[in-house]
Design a protein around this motif. Structure first.
Motif, PDB file in Angstrom:
ATOM      1  N   PRO A   1      63.095  71.073  69.329  1.00 54.27           N
ATOM      2  CA  PRO A   1      63.723  71.519  68.081  1.00 54.27           C
ATOM      3  C   PRO A   1      65.064  70.833  67.796  1.00 54.27           C
ATOM      4  O   PRO A   1      65.384  70.551  66.644  1.00 54.27           O
ATOM      5  N   ALA A   2      65.826  70.524  68.845  1.00 51.99           N
ATOM      6  CA  ALA A   2      67.129  69.883  68.654  1.00 51.99           C
ATOM      7  C   ALA A   2      67.018  68.374  68.434  1.00 51.99           C
ATOM      8  O   ALA A   2      68.006  67.707  68.167  1.00 51.99           O
ATOM      9  N   GLY A   3      65.813  67.820  68.583  1.00 50.37           N
ATOM     10  CA  GLY A   3      65.631  66.381  68.412  1.00 50.37           C
ATOM     11  C   GLY A   3      64.842  65.783  69.555  1.00 50.37           C
ATOM     12  O   GLY A   3      64.327  66.483  70.427  1.00 50.37           O
ATOM     13  N   GLU A   4      64.771  64.473  69.551  1.00 50.88           N
ATOM     14  CA  GLU A   4      64.018  63.753  70.571  1.00 50.88           C
ATOM     15  C   GLU A   4      64.962  63.321  71.689  1.00 50.88           C
ATOM     16  O   GLU A   4      66.086  62.912  71.428  1.00 50.88           O
ATOM     17  N   ARG A   5      64.488  63.437  72.937  1.00 50.71           N
ATOM     18  CA  ARG A   5      65.259  62.963  74.086  1.00 50.71           C
ATOM     19  C   ARG A   5      64.292  62.469  75.153  1.00 50.71           C
ATOM     20  O   ARG A   5      63.095  62.750  75.104  1.00 50.71           O
ATOM     21  N   THR A   6      64.831  61.725  76.110  1.00 51.01           N
ATOM     22  CA  THR A   6      64.030  61.232  77.224  1.00 51.01           C
ATOM     23  C   THR A   6      64.635  61.723  78.526  1.00 51.01           C
ATOM     24  O   THR A   6      65.838  61.592  78.749  1.00 51.01           O
TER      25      THR A   6
END
Length: 128
Positions: free
Chosen positions: A65-70
């Motif tokens: 929900p807060a965005g894309e991350r790896t």
């Protein structure tokens, strides 16, 4: 029932992104896989997915929900992708992983992008 060597299990096959079931715990499979390159964006609607990196390094791209991350998992690291979270595993170099998920769970989840030819759509293969 005898002990299972993960080293021997991993040595028994060469295919990438094609998990082998090494044992079951209640209604869960313990699977090992050799991985390299990209998997596919996918989501498991009804189950979490547990990863343990046995060798190499695994990257997990997550759409949250807060965005894309790896998330980067070196050898010996664990991570659980929560149910309903779209994710895409990637291994920049050959790696070995152990995955813990309910028996019958597809390797490409309940919803996924187009599956590339090098990714095996399976609920896991028996060790030979």
């Amino acid at each position: 029932m005898e002990p299972i060597s993960l080293e021997a299990a991993l040595a028994s096959f060469t295919e990438r992104w094609s998990p082998r079931i090494v044992t079951t715990v209640n209604d869960y499979d313990v699977r090992v896989a050799k991985v390299e390159g990209e998997h596919v964006w996918h989501v498991h609607d009804h189950t979490d997915e547990f990863f343990l990196v046995l060798g190499g390094e695994l990257h997990l791209a997550l759409r949250e929900p807060a965005g894309e991350r790896t998330v980067v998992l070196p050898k010996g690291s664990v991570f659980t992708v929560p149910r309903g979270t779209e994710h895409k595993p990637y291994a920049p170099v050959p790696a070995e992983i152990l995955v813990f998920e309910p028996t019958g769970t597809l390797s490409v989840g309940d919803r996924h992008d187009e599956v590339p030819a090098h990714v095996d759509t399976t609920t896991g293969h028996a060790l030979t």
